[in-house]
Structures are given as C-alpha cells and as structure tokens.
Design a protein around this motif. Sequence first.
Motif, mmCIF file in Angstrom:
data_model
loop_
_atom_site.group_PDB
_atom_site.id
_atom_site.type_symbol
_atom_site.label_atom_id
_atom_site.label_comp_id
_atom_site.label_asym_id
_atom_site.label_seq_id
_atom_site.Cartn_x
_atom_site.Cartn_y
_atom_site.Cartn_z
ATOM 1 N N ILE A 126 29.274 -6.098 -22.644
ATOM 2 C CA ILE A 126 28.055 -5.360 -22.307
ATOM 3 C C ILE A 126 28.008 -5.165 -20.791
ATOM 4 C CG2 ILE A 126 25.532 -5.378 -22.324
ATOM 5 C CD1 ILE A 126 25.775 -7.286 -24.772
ATOM 6 N N VAL A 127 27.895 -3.921 -20.353
ATOM 7 C CA VAL A 127 27.721 -3.600 -18.929
ATOM 8 C C VAL A 127 26.382 -2.888 -18.797
ATOM 9 C CG1 VAL A 127 28.599 -2.333 -16.933
ATOM 10 C CG2 VAL A 127 30.207 -3.426 -18.518
ATOM 11 N N TRP A 128 25.375 -3.604 -18.322
ATOM 12 C CA TRP A 128 24.043 -2.998 -18.168
ATOM 13 C C TRP A 128 23.945 -2.403 -16.763
ATOM 14 C CZ3 TRP A 128 20.215 -3.180 -22.040
ATOM 15 C CH2 TRP A 128 19.032 -2.510 -21.692
ATOM 16 N N GLY A 129 23.869 -1.090 -16.713
ATOM 17 C CA GLY A 129 23.858 -0.375 -15.431
ATOM 18 C C GLY A 129 25.165 0.351 -15.222
ATOM 19 N N GLY A 130 25.612 1.079 -16.241
ATOM 20 C CA GLY A 130 26.924 1.706 -16.198
ATOM 21 C C GLY A 130 27.084 2.814 -15.180
ATOM 22 N N SER A 131 25.981 3.435 -14.747
ATOM 23 C CA SER A 131 26.068 4.546 -13.795
ATOM 24 C C SER A 131 26.137 4.095 -12.344
ATOM 25 C CB SER A 131 24.857 5.478 -13.976
ATOM 26 O OG SER A 131 24.817 6.011 -15.272
ATOM 27 N N THR A 132 25.999 2.792 -12.111
ATOM 28 C CA THR A 132 26.047 2.266 -10.748
ATOM 29 C C THR A 132 27.489 2.174 -10.262
ATOM 30 O OG1 THR A 132 26.212 -0.023 -11.509
ATOM 31 C CG2 THR A 132 23.985 0.891 -11.226
ATOM 32 N N SER A 144 14.879 3.838 -22.766
ATOM 33 C CA SER A 144 14.338 3.914 -24.119
ATOM 34 C C SER A 144 13.574 2.631 -24.453
ATOM 35 C CB SER A 144 15.464 4.110 -25.133
ATOM 36 O OG SER A 144 14.988 3.928 -26.460
ATOM 37 N N PRO A 145 12.388 2.740 -25.063
ATOM 38 C CA PRO A 145 11.625 1.533 -25.423
ATOM 39 C C PRO A 145 12.309 0.699 -26.498
ATOM 40 C CG PRO A 145 10.597 3.503 -26.342
ATOM 41 C CD PRO A 145 11.652 3.974 -25.385
ATOM 42 N N THR A 146 13.298 1.281 -27.170
ATOM 43 C CA THR A 146 13.998 0.547 -28.227
ATOM 44 C C THR A 146 15.434 0.205 -27.839
ATOM 45 O OG1 THR A 146 14.719 2.611 -29.297
ATOM 46 C CG2 THR A 146 12.607 1.677 -29.999
ATOM 47 N N VAL A 147 15.756 0.253 -26.552
ATOM 48 C CA VAL A 147 17.148 0.115 -26.125
ATOM 49 C C VAL A 147 17.743 -1.234 -26.516
ATOM 50 C CG1 VAL A 147 16.482 -0.637 -23.790
ATOM 51 C CG2 VAL A 147 18.769 0.313 -24.200
ATOM 52 N N THR A 148 16.999 -2.326 -26.349
ATOM 53 C CA THR A 148 17.570 -3.632 -26.696
ATOM 54 C C THR A 148 17.766 -3.767 -28.201
ATOM 55 O OG1 THR A 148 15.369 -4.637 -26.698
ATOM 56 C CG2 THR A 148 16.644 -4.794 -24.663
ATOM 57 N N ALA A 149 16.829 -3.231 -28.963
ATOM 58 C CA ALA A 149 16.963 -3.267 -30.421
ATOM 59 C C ALA A 149 18.130 -2.396 -30.871
ATOM 60 C CB ALA A 149 15.672 -2.801 -31.084
ATOM 61 N N ASP A 150 18.284 -1.233 -30.221
ATOM 62 C CA ASP A 150 19.370 -0.324 -30.580
ATOM 63 C C ASP A 150 20.729 -0.948 -30.294
ATOM 64 O OD1 ASP A 150 17.472 1.522 -31.317
ATOM 65 O OD2 ASP A 150 17.570 2.657 -29.442
ATOM 66 N N MET A 151 20.850 -1.595 -29.125
ATOM 67 C CA MET A 151 22.135 -2.208 -28.796
ATOM 68 C C MET A 151 22.407 -3.417 -29.680
ATOM 69 S SD MET A 151 23.730 -3.423 -25.088
ATOM 70 C CE MET A 151 23.519 -1.821 -24.319
ATOM 71 N N SER A 152 21.382 -4.188 -29.969
ATOM 72 C CA SER A 152 21.557 -5.349 -30.843
ATOM 73 C C SER A 152 22.027 -4.907 -32.228
ATOM 74 C CB SER A 152 20.249 -6.126 -30.964
ATOM 75 O OG SER A 152 19.897 -6.715 -29.727
ATOM 76 N N LYS A 153 21.468 -3.807 -32.718
ATOM 77 C CA LYS A 153 21.863 -3.278 -34.021
ATOM 78 C C LYS A 153 23.325 -2.842 -33.995
ATOM 79 C CE LYS A 153 20.609 0.221 -37.476
ATOM 80 N NZ LYS A 153 19.672 1.344 -37.799
ATOM 81 N N ALA A 154 23.726 -2.177 -32.906
ATOM 82 C CA ALA A 154 25.116 -1.703 -32.787
ATOM 83 C C ALA A 154 26.107 -2.856 -32.665
ATOM 84 C CB ALA A 154 25.231 -0.773 -31.589
ATOM 85 N N LEU A 155 25.616 -4.018 -32.225
ATOM 86 C CA LEU A 155 26.489 -5.180 -32.050
ATOM 87 C C LEU A 155 26.633 -6.013 -33.329
ATOM 88 C CD1 LEU A 155 25.356 -6.374 -28.500
ATOM 89 C CD2 LEU A 155 27.671 -5.654 -29.125
ATOM 90 N N LYS A 156 25.910 -5.655 -34.375
ATOM 91 C CA LYS A 156 26.001 -6.402 -35.628
ATOM 92 C C LYS A 156 27.451 -6.433 -36.115
ATOM 93 C CE LYS A 156 21.642 -7.468 -36.469
ATOM 94 N NZ LYS A 156 21.181 -8.875 -36.562
ATOM 95 N N GLY A 157 27.927 -7.622 -36.412
ATOM 96 C CA GLY A 157 29.289 -7.764 -36.903
ATOM 97 C C GLY A 157 30.337 -7.803 -35.814
ATOM 98 N N LYS A 158 29.917 -7.679 -34.557
ATOM 99 C CA LYS A 158 30.853 -7.711 -33.439
ATOM 100 C C LYS A 158 30.767 -9.051 -32.714
ATOM 101 C CE LYS A 158 30.741 -2.698 -32.599
ATOM 102 N NZ LYS A 158 32.171 -2.446 -32.891
ATOM 103 N N PHE A 159 31.801 -9.361 -31.968
ATOM 104 C CA PHE A 159 31.874 -10.590 -31.179
ATOM 105 C C PHE A 159 31.756 -10.202 -29.712
ATOM 106 C CE2 PHE A 159 33.720 -14.194 -29.009
ATOM 107 C CZ PHE A 159 33.356 -15.292 -29.801
ATOM 108 N N THR A 160 30.688 -10.656 -29.041
ATOM 109 C CA THR A 160 30.472 -10.254 -27.654
ATOM 110 C C THR A 160 31.321 -11.083 -26.686
ATOM 111 O OG1 THR A 160 28.612 -11.768 -27.355
ATOM 112 C CG2 THR A 160 28.106 -9.540 -28.129
ATOM 113 N N ALA A 161 31.738 -10.432 -25.610
ATOM 114 C CA ALA A 161 32.484 -11.109 -24.548
ATOM 115 C C ALA A 161 31.562 -11.526 -23.422
ATOM 116 C CB ALA A 161 33.566 -10.174 -24.015
ATOM 117 N N GLY A 162 30.245 -11.284 -23.589
ATOM 118 C CA GLY A 162 29.280 -11.572 -22.548
ATOM 119 C C GLY A 162 28.749 -10.296 -21.937
#
Length: 369
Positions: free
Chosen positions: A169-175, A217-235
């Motif tokens: 996860i890279v929060w702030g990709g346009s920086t 987006s007011p649902t951004v954290t929920a949207d990303m969490s949903k997209a991460l279902k079944g995935k293994f995060t690297a941090g």
Amino acid sequence: MPSNRAAYQPGQKAPSLEVQDAPYTSAEADKIVVKNGAVAINPIDWLIQSRGDIMFTHLVYPFVLGSDVAGEVVEVGKNVTRFKVGDRVVGFTRGTDQKINDPAEGGFQLYTVLRPNLVSHIPEKVTYESAAVIPLGLATAAAGLFEDTELALDLPSEPAKPSNGKTLIVWGGSTSVGVNAIQLGVAAGYEVFTTGSPKNHGYLKSLGASQVFDYKSPTVTADMSKALKGKFTAGALSIGQGAAEKCMEILNKSNGNKFIAMASFPVPQKEPQSMIFFRTVIFFVSWMISFKVKGLFRGVKSNLLNAGMITNSGVAKAIFVDYLPKALAAGTFTPAPKTDVVGHGLEHIQNAFNTQKKGVSASKIVVTL
C-alpha cells in the motif's frame, strides 16, 4: 579552478536566498564534483528557510540547500572507480545531514560535491531536468520500503522480479515519494495499491500501480479494504498528513504485514503564533504517543523515516548503484514526477520555492542551470 556561484540561505529564517560567488571545493579521494545542469525543489527547502529555528538547527549559515541535482562529472576522487570526467549523472546531496553539515554538498550551486554511492549514471535520452526530479523522492521511498527498521521488503531489480503474491500500500501515490515507491515496489515483485486524485489515476497506473483509489472519497478505506480481501499485505508507506491514520484503518482489517513506514512527520496544520518550537514539539509528541497506543491495540506497528537513513546503508548501493542506472537505460524506470521547469539560473530558485509552496500535483518544480 572553476568559478562557482551559489544561491545561499543567508541566515536562519531569512526570507530570501542570496546568489553570490561561492568557493569551488575539489573532490576528496572518495567523492566526485558535478557541474549541475538542473536542480529540483522540495518542500524541505522552503521549510528550512521558513522554520529554521525548529528544523535543521545544526546548520551554520550562510548555507547552500538543495537535495536533487543532475549534471556532468567534472572531477573524480582518486579512490572513485565508477565515474569519469564527462559522465552524465543524477545525485542525492547530503550537505544538510547533521554529520556532514557542509554547504559544498548542497545542490543550489553551479558545482556540487557528491558521494558516489548516492549517484547514478543517466543515459543520453534522459535530460538533466527530467533526471533532477528523482533523488530525494527515490531515496525517501527506498528508505521506507527497504530499510530493516521500516518495511524491509525485497530489493528491486532490472528486469523486475516476478510477482511474490504480496500487495504493498502506497498512500499518496501522486507525491514525489509516491511515484518512486510505486516503481520500486513493482520492480521488487510487489503488487501496488495506491491513492491519488482521479485526474492522476491513469498516470499512476502507467507507473505500475495495480489499483488506484481516490483519497478524497468518503469510502476510500472501505474500498481498499474490500479490494485487499484474500490478499497478503506487505505493509504500507504513508505519505502526507492523515495518511498514517488511513493506513492503520486498512491494515487493521488486512492479512499480512501490519507495519506503516511513515514518510510524513506530524505537524500542526496551522503554525502556532507564539512559542512555536514548544507547541510544535508538544503536538508531535502527543500525536506520536496517541498513534502508537492506537496501533498497539490494533496490532499495527509504525516508524518514522527519512531519506538520510540510506546515506551509509546498503540500500543506497542497491538503489543508486545496482538498480537505477540499469532501469533508466532499459526505460523501465520513469523519472517521476513530471518536470515543471520554472526558470534558468540560480536567481530563479527563490521564485521556484514560492511556486512550490502554492502546491503541485504529480509534478516537481525544476530550475535549469
């Protein structure tokens, strides 16, 4: 001996740079000297100028700021074997480092002393002004992704490593940090989820991001969490105010590495009008304690980072020596963010500060020399 000139920060909190003659410093045995063709501006430059009594208090003025340079090698120390006179390079300066504290290693001058482990060759097809946007953003991203005290991810390679099945996860990709982190993560074999304004989504995907989310987006954290279902995060690598809190929400609901490498230091949104140093420190300490406690209850660890972490570590060699020159030559690494040239000559650097202060999106302010 060449004649040097520099845009000096004349004193602590002095409101404007002063361009004047500067000493030309020859290369020591383990260093090189570069004649700069372009330099880039970073927020830290004008933050030091405006908050010099809080940040980088070790600097002795007048001082030469500037972290990002690109140009031609004009002198090579006797122990340096990677470079020769005439080489085209991009480099990360370390003049403001507390242990170095040397204006000769600052970027805003005609000739800069550089440390070879923080310098990369650039091919003819890459201009100095496009290369100059890379160093600080790349070094900061590399520190967050690869240092042992941070995410400690696998190192990148050219060609890119095959997918390892983990999502970064890279929060702030346009920086400036984000666009480099995306490319480094992909080259290291990770799938990358990032955030940015909708107008930049296509650009971030062109750099290798798998999915891009609207950070407003007011649902951004929920949207990303949903997209991460079944995935293994690297941090997560958090960039920008409020990013760390969002990353904690997401990692709290994810499977995998629950660690946040924080590239942005918490500071008051409005600078205090009195007792500035004291109130800034109190805000920082209280925020950090609160964030750490929240992380403790959610099983999320975190650490602040800075680009200087790689100065004497193996990460510098892995990125600036082993990876970046090959990736630039192969065209698999894009100098990013996009270049915005605002003038030619040292006299334009202060104006470049002022332009950068107004805010930029997926671009970086550059002055050619």
